[in-house]
Design an enzyme around this catalytic site. Structure first.
Site, PDB file in Angstrom:
ATOM      1  N   GLU A 179      -9.282 -12.557  33.930  1.00 54.80           N
ATOM      2  CA  GLU A 179      -7.831 -12.504  33.721  1.00 54.80           C
ATOM      3  C   GLU A 179      -7.021 -12.329  35.009  1.00 54.80           C
ATOM      4  O   GLU A 179      -6.370 -11.287  35.217  1.00 54.80           O
ATOM      5  CB  GLU A 179      -7.485 -11.375  32.747  1.00 54.80           C
ATOM      6  CG  GLU A 179      -8.162 -11.494  31.405  1.00 54.80           C
ATOM      7  CD  GLU A 179      -7.651 -10.481  30.377  1.00 54.80           C
ATOM      8  OE1 GLU A 179      -6.858  -9.590  30.733  1.00 54.80           O
ATOM      9  OE2 GLU A 179      -8.041 -10.602  29.200  1.00 54.80           O
ATOM     10  N   GLU A 194     -13.483 -12.664  25.216  1.00 53.77           N
ATOM     11  CA  GLU A 194     -12.998 -11.389  24.672  1.00 53.77           C
ATOM     12  C   GLU A 194     -12.127 -11.670  23.470  1.00 53.77           C
ATOM     13  O   GLU A 194     -11.272 -12.566  23.504  1.00 53.77           O
ATOM     14  CB  GLU A 194     -12.123 -10.612  25.676  1.00 53.77           C
ATOM     15  CG  GLU A 194     -12.850  -9.898  26.753  1.00 53.77           C
ATOM     16  CD  GLU A 194     -11.918  -9.130  27.690  1.00 53.77           C
ATOM     17  OE1 GLU A 194     -10.841  -8.668  27.246  1.00 53.77           O
ATOM     18  OE2 GLU A 194     -12.272  -9.015  28.862  1.00 53.77           O
TER      19      GLU A 194
END
Ligand code: FCB
Length: 448
Positions: free
Chosen positions: A166, A353
């Site tokens: 991320e 995720e």
């Protein structure tokens, strides 16, 4: 009820990150990271909590691998702490740090679990931040050295490498709104960080391939934008295309460069950088929790989503349910996101995720009946199936998280685990969601 079955070979996994679970922050030569510093700064994390002890995973690896094996997972996505490998970020490897991950990888392989390490899940060696952090080019260059070191040691057993987790968070929460370490609020620095994170990814892919890596990629957290078309385009640029386009197409989106000119002229992009960033990758890692709704609001200053968003605001429509993070539950956002990536970029994806925070702890019977998390997982796994039916090439699903852990600025207040952790005793108790997920894995599918 319909039974949804996933393609043969679809990978089911669980995910964690080093600073969120390991603890042992001062052990075996680990150097300080920006998260140690940030957590120690008053007012930055919930009740001043830190990952110094966390789930004590560093000392409980055997138990945690056995736990995953008992759930039947195919893969485990964990992260490697750069400051364990190179305590100050440069120079020769710290043997004890490398040994720790080497043993973890061996144990996983022995348990029949495919290792999927992330090289950078936010624990930047503090020494880099002291010299300017991700806004500086040097950080990207040294990241490639680190990738080469761990790649040489582990590539023979690693299934898939993820360079960064991320980068949107590293850049915009770290240097934009300051919610994450190092806690700076400098939009120009955040944009330079975006570029150097992209560059770090490209350089690390090359270093890993040079070290014999098989599958290499990156984990992004694209925002599935909903709402008014123009507002969506603005935020899709700064949150999504600013990573997708250089990585997958070798260019920065012109509209983003234009909308951020009041902060920077982007002269940090040097000749050859876009070629370095645009490396072939095998499967794109996608983290998804909740979509974002957007609309125009004349006079609105730049939003938390990122620089260049003047005149756009986020909002939440009525009638939705929320997790303990206050994030709206909308599984269709995951289907839409996967289908969009397939259509616009034609790359295979893996959910690296997905999950939800709910506070449910052990009941009187000692069990954790977390029905809300079961419902969340059920609807989102079904949403992945919908995306596959719509033509997207999705290769796996990784639940966040294996166990409750240090949820960054929220400390231990937010619990994402499918396994409950009692932090006083470090006892692990699989929740009902772990049992549900274990059955999904065994059946390679679920009922809807
Ligand atoms: C993601 C992070 C992960 C965890 C979840 C809830 O943004 O990658 O470490 O904090 O959110």
């Amino acid at each position: 009820m319909t039974q949804l079955t996933f393609p043969q070979g679809f990978l089911w996994g669980t995910a964690t990150a080093s600073y969120q679970i390991e603890g042992a922050a001062g052990e075996d030569g680990r150097g300080p990271s920006i998260w140690d510093t940030f957590s120690a700064t008053p007012g930055k994390t919930w009740r001043g909590q830190s990952g110094a002890v966390a789930c004590d995973h560093y000392h409980r690896v055997d138990e945690d691998v056995a736990l995953m094996a008992s759930l039947g997972v195919d893969t485990y996505r964990f992260s490697i702490a750069w400051p364990r490998i190179q305590p100050d970020g440069t120079g020769p490897a710290n043997p004890k740090g490398l040994d720790f991950y080497d043993r973890l990888v061996d144990k996983l392989v022995a348990a029949g679990i495919k290792p999927m390490p992330t090289l950078y899940h936010w624990d930047l060696p503090q020494s880099f931040e002291d010299r300017g952090g991700w806004p500086e080019r040097e950080t990207a260059e040294r990241f490639a050295d680190y990738a080469a070191i761990v790649g040489a040691r582990l590539s023979d057993r690693v299934h898939t490498w993820w360079t960064l987790n991320e980068p949107w968070c590293s850049a915009f929460l770290g240097y934009g709104n300051g919610h994450h370490a190092p806690g700076r609020t400098e939009p120009a620095a955040a944009l330079a960080a975006v570029h150097h994170l992209n560059l770090a990814h490209g350089l690390a892919v090359q270093a890993l391939r040079g070290a014999g890596a098989e599958q290499v990629s990156i984990v992004l957290n694209p925002t599935q934008c909903r709402g008014e078309e123009e507002a969506v385009r603005v935020v899709d640029g700064i949150a999504n295309r600013v990573f997708f386009d250089p990585i997958l197409l070798g260019q920065y989106p012109a509209d983003v460069i234009e909308r951020t000119q009041h902060h920077t002229d982007w002269s940090f992009v040097k000749e050859g950088d876009l070629e370095a960033i645009n490396q072939p990758i095998d499967v794109l890692g996608i983290n998804y929790y909740s979509p974002t709704w957007l609309r125009a609001k004349p006079g609105e200053p730049e939003s938390d989503v990122g620089p260049g968003t003047i005149g756009v605001e986020t909002y939440t429509p009525d009638g939705l349910e929320f997790t303990d993070m206050g994030w709206a539950v909308d599984a269709t956002g995951l289907t839409d996101l996967l289908v969009r990536i397939h259509k616009d970029y034609g790359i295979a994806t893996m959910i690296t995720e997905n999950g939800a925070a709910y506070p449910t702890g052990p009941g009187e019977d000692g069990e954790v009946h977390d029905e809300e998390r079961v419902a969340y997982l059920r609807s989102h796994i079904a949403a992945v199936h919908d995306a596959i039916e719509a033509g997207a090439d999705v290769r796996g699903y990784t639940a966040w998280s294996l166990m409750d852990n240090f949820e960054w600025a929220f400390g231990y207040d937010k619990r994402f685990g499918i396994v409950h952790v009692d932090y006083a005793t470090q006892q692990r108790t699989p929740k009902d969601s772990a049992k549900f997920y274990s059955k999904v894995i065994a059946d390679n599918g679920l009922d809807r």
